[in-house]
Design a protein around this motif. Structure first.
Motif, PDB file in Angstrom:
ATOM      1  N   LEU A  33       0.855  -1.186   0.000  1.00 34.33           N
ATOM      2  CA  LEU A  33       0.000   0.000   0.000  1.00 34.33           C
ATOM      3  C   LEU A  33       0.889   1.234   0.000  1.00 34.33           C
ATOM      4  O   LEU A  33       1.830   1.319   0.793  1.00 34.33           O
ATOM      5  CB  LEU A  33      -0.903   0.007   1.241  1.00 34.33           C
ATOM      6  CG  LEU A  33      -2.175  -0.845   1.191  1.00 34.33           C
ATOM      7  CD1 LEU A  33      -2.932  -0.658  -0.111  1.00 34.33           C
ATOM      8  CD2 LEU A  33      -1.892  -2.295   1.432  1.00 34.33           C
ATOM      9  N   SER A  34       0.611   2.166  -0.903  1.00 38.33           N
ATOM     10  CA  SER A  34       1.489   3.320  -1.076  1.00 38.33           C
ATOM     11  C   SER A  34       0.738   4.413  -1.816  1.00 38.33           C
ATOM     12  O   SER A  34      -0.003   4.120  -2.773  1.00 38.33           O
ATOM     13  CB  SER A  34       2.712   2.874  -1.903  1.00 38.33           C
ATOM     14  OG  SER A  34       3.291   3.960  -2.570  1.00 38.33           O
ATOM     15  N   ALA A  35       0.935   5.660  -1.390  1.00 30.39           N
ATOM     16  CA  ALA A  35       0.277   6.771  -2.085  1.00 30.39           C
ATOM     17  C   ALA A  35       0.790   6.889  -3.523  1.00 30.39           C
ATOM     18  O   ALA A  35       0.200   7.578  -4.353  1.00 30.39           O
ATOM     19  CB  ALA A  35       0.524   8.072  -1.328  1.00 30.39           C
ATOM     20  N   GLN A  36       1.898   6.191  -3.811  1.00 30.57           N
ATOM     21  CA  GLN A  36       2.514   6.344  -5.134  1.00 30.57           C
ATOM     22  C   GLN A  36       2.097   5.263  -6.132  1.00 30.57           C
ATOM     23  O   GLN A  36       2.540   5.261  -7.276  1.00 30.57           O
ATOM     24  CB  GLN A  36       4.042   6.322  -4.968  1.00 30.57           C
ATOM     25  CG  GLN A  36       4.535   7.483  -4.119  1.00 30.57           C
ATOM     26  CD  GLN A  36       5.817   7.144  -3.381  1.00 30.57           C
ATOM     27  OE1 GLN A  36       6.626   6.359  -3.856  1.00 30.57           O
ATOM     28  NE2 GLN A  36       5.987   7.744  -2.211  1.00 30.57           N
ATOM     29  N   ALA A  65       1.276  -2.956   4.835  1.00 26.51           N
ATOM     30  CA  ALA A  65       0.927  -1.591   5.237  1.00 26.51           C
ATOM     31  C   ALA A  65       2.180  -0.841   5.681  1.00 26.51           C
ATOM     32  O   ALA A  65       2.911  -1.314   6.553  1.00 26.51           O
ATOM     33  CB  ALA A  65      -0.088  -1.636   6.375  1.00 26.51           C
ATOM     34  N   ARG A 102       4.146   2.735   7.195  1.00 30.08           N
ATOM     35  CA  ARG A 102       3.945   3.780   8.217  1.00 30.08           C
ATOM     36  C   ARG A 102       5.058   4.807   8.062  1.00 30.08           C
ATOM     37  O   ARG A 102       5.932   4.657   7.233  1.00 30.08           O
ATOM     38  CB  ARG A 102       4.018   3.185   9.632  1.00 30.08           C
ATOM     39  CG  ARG A 102       2.754   2.505  10.065  1.00 30.08           C
ATOM     40  CD  ARG A 102       1.799   3.478  10.747  1.00 30.08           C
ATOM     41  NE  ARG A 102       0.423   3.039  10.653  1.00 30.08           N
ATOM     42  CZ  ARG A 102      -0.611   3.750  11.101  1.00 30.08           C
ATOM     43  NH1 ARG A 102      -0.419   4.912  11.692  1.00 30.08           N
ATOM     44  NH2 ARG A 102      -1.835   3.320  10.940  1.00 30.08           N
ATOM     45  N   GLU A 109       7.553   7.700   7.148  1.00 28.14           N
ATOM     46  CA  GLU A 109       7.781   8.353   5.847  1.00 28.14           C
ATOM     47  C   GLU A 109       7.542   7.394   4.695  1.00 28.14           C
ATOM     48  O   GLU A 109       7.575   7.778   3.522  1.00 28.14           O
ATOM     49  CB  GLU A 109       9.206   8.902   5.758  1.00 28.14           C
ATOM     50  CG  GLU A 109       9.461  10.138   6.585  1.00 28.14           C
ATOM     51  CD  GLU A 109       8.467  11.251   6.296  1.00 28.14           C
ATOM     52  OE1 GLU A 109       8.193  11.535   5.107  1.00 28.14           O
ATOM     53  OE2 GLU A 109       7.958  11.843   7.262  1.00 28.14           O
ATOM     54  N   VAL A 164       8.188   3.133   3.182  1.00 30.90           N
ATOM     55  CA  VAL A 164       8.870   1.842   3.282  1.00 30.90           C
ATOM     56  C   VAL A 164      10.121   1.881   2.408  1.00 30.90           C
ATOM     57  O   VAL A 164      10.094   2.465   1.316  1.00 30.90           O
ATOM     58  CB  VAL A 164       7.908   0.739   2.772  1.00 30.90           C
ATOM     59  CG1 VAL A 164       8.545  -0.634   2.840  1.00 30.90           C
ATOM     60  CG2 VAL A 164       6.606   0.755   3.578  1.00 30.90           C
ATOM     61  N   SER A 200      -2.389   2.432  -4.504  1.00 27.91           N
ATOM     62  CA  SER A 200      -2.896   3.594  -3.769  1.00 27.91           C
ATOM     63  C   SER A 200      -4.412   3.510  -3.710  1.00 27.91           C
ATOM     64  O   SER A 200      -5.049   2.972  -4.623  1.00 27.91           O
ATOM     65  CB  SER A 200      -2.480   4.865  -4.507  1.00 27.91           C
ATOM     66  OG  SER A 200      -3.203   5.977  -4.016  1.00 27.91           O
ATOM     67  N   GLY A 214      -6.106   6.373  -3.421  1.00 32.65           N
ATOM     68  CA  GLY A 214      -6.553   7.692  -3.869  1.00 32.65           C
ATOM     69  C   GLY A 214      -5.442   8.704  -3.724  1.00 32.65           C
ATOM     70  O   GLY A 214      -4.437   8.456  -3.052  1.00 32.65           O
ATOM     71  N   PHE A 219      -4.268  11.107  -2.004  1.00 34.31           N
ATOM     72  CA  PHE A 219      -4.133  11.785  -0.722  1.00 34.31           C
ATOM     73  C   PHE A 219      -3.189  10.917   0.111  1.00 34.31           C
ATOM     74  O   PHE A 219      -2.943   9.760  -0.231  1.00 34.31           O
ATOM     75  CB  PHE A 219      -5.485  11.947  -0.017  1.00 34.31           C
ATOM     76  CG  PHE A 219      -6.332  10.702  -0.086  1.00 34.31           C
ATOM     77  CD1 PHE A 219      -7.315  10.570  -1.042  1.00 34.31           C
ATOM     78  CD2 PHE A 219      -6.102   9.650   0.799  1.00 34.31           C
ATOM     79  CE1 PHE A 219      -8.079   9.405  -1.119  1.00 34.31           C
ATOM     80  CE2 PHE A 219      -6.871   8.498   0.738  1.00 34.31           C
ATOM     81  CZ  PHE A 219      -7.859   8.372  -0.237  1.00 34.31           C
ATOM     82  N   VAL A 220      -2.666  11.509   1.191  1.00 34.78           N
ATOM     83  CA  VAL A 220      -1.689  10.757   1.985  1.00 34.78           C
ATOM     84  C   VAL A 220      -2.288  10.394   3.349  1.00 34.78           C
ATOM     85  O   VAL A 220      -2.703  11.267   4.108  1.00 34.78           O
ATOM     86  CB  VAL A 220      -0.385  11.577   2.162  1.00 34.78           C
ATOM     87  CG1 VAL A 220       0.605  10.808   3.032  1.00 34.78           C
ATOM     88  CG2 VAL A 220       0.240  11.881   0.799  1.00 34.78           C
ATOM     89  N   GLY A 256      -0.985   5.833   7.545  1.00 31.59           N
ATOM     90  CA  GLY A 256      -0.524   4.443   7.511  1.00 31.59           C
ATOM     91  C   GLY A 256      -1.311   3.639   6.496  1.00 31.59           C
ATOM     92  O   GLY A 256      -2.410   4.014   6.096  1.00 31.59           O
ATOM     93  N   GLY A 257      -0.759   2.494   6.109  1.00 34.20           N
ATOM     94  CA  GLY A 257      -1.399   1.684   5.074  1.00 34.20           C
ATOM     95  C   GLY A 257      -2.496   0.752   5.588  1.00 34.20           C
ATOM     96  O   GLY A 257      -3.167   0.091   4.796  1.00 34.20           O
ATOM     97  N   ALA A 306      -5.960   1.607   4.356  1.00 32.92           N
ATOM     98  CA  ALA A 306      -6.011   1.299   2.921  1.00 32.92           C
ATOM     99  C   ALA A 306      -6.136  -0.208   2.702  1.00 32.92           C
ATOM    100  O   ALA A 306      -6.925  -0.673   1.880  1.00 32.92           O
ATOM    101  CB  ALA A 306      -4.759   1.846   2.230  1.00 32.92           C
TER     102      ALA A 306
HETATM  103  N1  SAM Z   1       6.146   9.714   2.154  1.00 27.49           N
HETATM  104  C1  SAM Z   1       5.047   9.026   1.511  1.00 27.49           C
HETATM  105  C2  SAM Z   1       4.630   9.761   0.243  1.00 27.49           C
HETATM  106  O1  SAM Z   1       4.750  10.984   0.211  1.00 27.49           O
HETATM  107  O2  SAM Z   1       4.175   9.123  -0.714  1.00 27.49           O
HETATM  108  C3  SAM Z   1       3.855   8.938   2.435  1.00 27.49           C
HETATM  109  C4  SAM Z   1       4.007   7.944   3.542  1.00 27.49           C
HETATM  110  S1  SAM Z   1       2.528   7.714   4.477  1.00 27.49           S
HETATM  111  C5  SAM Z   1       2.659   8.960   5.709  1.00 27.49           C
HETATM  112  C6  SAM Z   1       2.783   6.217   5.342  1.00 27.49           C
HETATM  113  C7  SAM Z   1       2.159   4.976   4.729  1.00 27.49           C
HETATM  114  O3  SAM Z   1       0.766   5.147   4.577  1.00 27.49           O
HETATM  115  C8  SAM Z   1       2.639   4.608   3.350  1.00 27.49           C
HETATM  116  O4  SAM Z   1       3.854   3.885   3.393  1.00 27.49           O
HETATM  117  C9  SAM Z   1       1.501   3.746   2.814  1.00 27.49           C
HETATM  118  O5  SAM Z   1       1.606   2.406   3.234  1.00 27.49           O
HETATM  119  C10 SAM Z   1       0.299   4.391   3.478  1.00 27.49           C
HETATM  120  N2  SAM Z   1      -0.440   5.281   2.582  1.00 27.49           N
HETATM  121  C11 SAM Z   1      -0.476   6.632   2.618  1.00 27.49           C
HETATM  122  N3  SAM Z   1      -1.266   7.131   1.669  1.00 27.49           N
HETATM  123  C12 SAM Z   1      -1.772   6.078   0.993  1.00 27.49           C
HETATM  124  C13 SAM Z   1      -2.646   5.947  -0.112  1.00 27.49           C
HETATM  125  N4  SAM Z   1      -3.173   7.003  -0.710  1.00 27.49           N
HETATM  126  N5  SAM Z   1      -2.948   4.699  -0.545  1.00 27.49           N
HETATM  127  C14 SAM Z   1      -2.411   3.609   0.057  1.00 27.49           C
HETATM  128  N6  SAM Z   1      -1.573   3.675   1.115  1.00 27.49           N
HETATM  129  C15 SAM Z   1      -1.251   4.888   1.577  1.00 27.49           C
END
Ligand code: SAM
Length: 244
Positions: free
Chosen positions: A93-96, A118, A120, A122, A124, A138, A140, A142-143, A146-147, A150
């Motif tokens: 799971l990742s915002a990217q 999942a 947390r 900054e 993984v 992702s 969506g 937005f950030v 944590g995963g 999601a």
């Molecule tokens: N530094 C990262 C970035 O800018 O893309 C954001 C990290 S976020 C604070 C921590 C974790 O939340 C991520 O590693 C991911 O597992 C999860 N997460 C945050 N946004 C997410 C999204 N839109 N979809 C899925 N997982 C998300």
């Protein structure tokens, strides 16, 4: 189908998985859900799962070793073959990542196993996305912090599409975004639903629904679904997921 949730907060999933459709599917053995605490895959006294980022910068980064060890334990040789045959999928799971949608939920409902990692802090260590996971996903643009949320969301959307999970299989056909299943409104949003009372503080249920002519009601619902999609989600039409 089996779901594996890899996390530093295993208790997080207690709520979301203990209610409604997902809880019933678990109780009936239609899905199996295992959570895996990454701290159990560490070897130091403090059970460290994160560390400072190389190159400097704010926050902490989740370490690759516990995730690797957890995946090694979950996915033995037999599982590796299944993964090659694409019936097991490992998702970070990742915002990217690519953005989750209903057609993907429908596709993944056909898997034997879905492993969700999942993140947390900054994020993984990038080597997890590069070498260990099949893909980044992702939910969506937005950030989240944590995963876990999601992962629970993906599990819910996939689980309800597994045959037998919903009481009435038609529910998954006549609903929003159901193009792939040939739903009545084919990729549009769902039609509006109403229930008793027919009048409430001056707000009326459309007369047509009270008259009981099913052919007319069907046509009305189709038109309302189209109209609502045009109004609320014109992007669905532009994306060409809309077939009328
Ligand atoms: N530094 C990262 C970035 O800018 O893309 C954001 C990290 S976020 C604070 C921590 C974790 O939340 C991520 O590693 C991911 O597992 C999860 N997460 C945050 N946004 C997410 C999204 N839109 N979809 C899925 N997982 C998300």
């Amino acid at each position: 189908m089996r779901f594996d949730l890899i996390t530093v907060f295993p208790d997080f999933f207690r709520g979301p998985l203990d209610y409604g459709v997902v809880a019933r599917a678990r109780a009936r053995g239609l899905i199996e859900v295992e959570t895996h605490d990454l701290r159990a895959y560490t070897h130091d006294r403090h059970q460290t799962t994160d560390d400072r980022p190389y190159g400097g910068g704010e926050g902490m980064v989740m370490k690759i070793e516990p995730i690797y060890a957890c995946l090694e334990r979950l996915l033995g040789a037999a599982e590796r073959e299944k993964r090659a045959a694409a019936s097991t999928r490992v998702v970070l799971l990742s915002a990217q990542g690519r953005v989750f949608h209903q057609a993907l939920a429908r596709e993944w409902a056909g898997l034997e196993r879905l492993v969700l990692i999942a993140g947390r802090y900054e994020g993984v260590d990038e080597r997890v996305a590069e070498y260990l996971a099949d893909e980044e996903l992702s939910i969506g643009d937005f950030v989240l912090s944590g995963g876990e949320l999601a992962a629970a969301l993906v599990l819910d959307a996939v689980a309800r599409l597994i045959p037998g999970v919903l009481g009435d299989p038609q529910s998954a056909i006549n609903e929003s975004f159901a193009a792939a299943a040939g739903g009545e409104a084919s990729g549009a949003l769902d039609y509006p639903h109403y229930t008793r009372p027919p009048q409430f503080q001056g707000m009326a249920v459309p007369e047509i629904l009270l008259e009981g002519n099913h052919a007319v009601i069907r046509e009305w619902r189709l038109n309302k679904a189209r109209e609502k999609t045009r109004r609320l989600r014109p992007d669905l039409m532009r994306l060409g997921r809309f077939y009328f």
